[in-house]
Write an enzyme that holds these catalytic residues in place. Sequence first.
Site, PDB file in Angstrom:
ATOM      1  N   LYS A 145       0.866  -1.178   0.000  1.00 41.17           N
ATOM      2  CA  LYS A 145       0.000   0.000   0.000  1.00 41.17           C
ATOM      3  C   LYS A 145       0.905   1.230   0.000  1.00 41.17           C
ATOM      4  CE  LYS A 145      -4.368   1.107   2.329  1.00 41.17           C
ATOM      5  NZ  LYS A 145      -5.064   1.099   3.622  1.00 41.17           N
TER       6      LYS A 145
HETATM    7  C1  E4P Z   1      -8.493   2.190   3.601  1.00 43.03           C
HETATM    8  O1  E4P Z   1      -7.708   1.509   2.966  1.00 43.03           O
HETATM    9  C2  E4P Z   1      -8.116   2.837   4.851  1.00 43.03           C
HETATM   10  O2  E4P Z   1      -7.415   1.872   5.623  1.00 43.03           O
HETATM   11  C3  E4P Z   1      -9.263   3.336   5.717  1.00 43.03           C
HETATM   12  O3  E4P Z   1     -10.504   3.000   5.139  1.00 43.03           O
HETATM   13  C4  E4P Z   1      -9.132   4.772   6.074  1.00 43.03           C
HETATM   14  O4  E4P Z   1     -10.236   5.146   6.848  1.00 43.03           O
HETATM   15  P1  E4P Z   1     -10.275   6.390   7.832  1.00 43.03           P
HETATM   16  O5  E4P Z   1     -10.679   7.593   7.059  1.00 43.03           O
HETATM   17  O6  E4P Z   1     -11.308   6.013   8.845  1.00 43.03           O
HETATM   18  O7  E4P Z   1      -8.906   6.552   8.452  1.00 43.03           O
END
Ligand code: E4P
Length: 228
Positions: free
Chosen positions: A85
């Site tokens: 990622k």
């Molecule tokens: C997605 O890949 C992220 O891990 C996650 O959905 C981010 O969410 P947040 O806005 O609650 O931090």
Amino acid sequence: MEIFLDTANITEISHILRWGIVDGITTNQKIFQNEKGVDPLTRVQEICKMVYPRPVSVESNGTSLEEILSDARKFSKISDNVVAKVAMTGNGNGLEAISILSGEGIKTNCTIMMNLNQLILATKAGATYASLFYNRAKDSGEDPIQTIKQFTSWNCSNGYKTRLIVGSIRSLNDVSNVAAAGADIITIPYKIMMSMPYHKKTEETIQEFDMAWKDFLSGAAHHKTNSK
Ligand code: E4P
């Protein structure tokens, strides 16, 4: 459409896995913050084994090309279902990293994206997955539903294979709106996932049917006694 679970918690993963609806896992640094004290590499290894061969996204730290690549290569060695990622950094290093990693055959998830332009760049750089942050995009004045529709159409008409993940989900309505807009994948936190099977009217109807069955059985027993 696929459903990913947005967590690094073993109990949460093993619970929802039993429902038979999990197609993959996404994690990030804030998600790991909730898992205080665990060794991150061991935890990633454990998750990868639990959900194999489904993909597990693990995020690189830092914004320099060296930092991003070093974490991505390290994580992707843990298991072949790790997806590197990589954040869409404003300095372009995220894109460069995705381009290099994709050339090395490492699957990538370009993340923390808020608009269509970022999704287009991630796709052209060769990202396997492109992650749009639904509520964070809304917080910054973007219209993520429109972005999902536009990206899905652009991606399809240009023949790219990048799959759109929509994250940053905070409510049940977010899930249905994102699904209806045509996202390829939604990544859902455990708490939201846990409330998805519930509907007040469904529960009331189950009670009504249970009562009817008990009534039917007692009627049948009564009929048997009388006919003796
Ligand atoms: C997605 O890949 C992220 O891990 C996650 O959905 C981010 O969410 P947040 O806005 O609650 O931090």
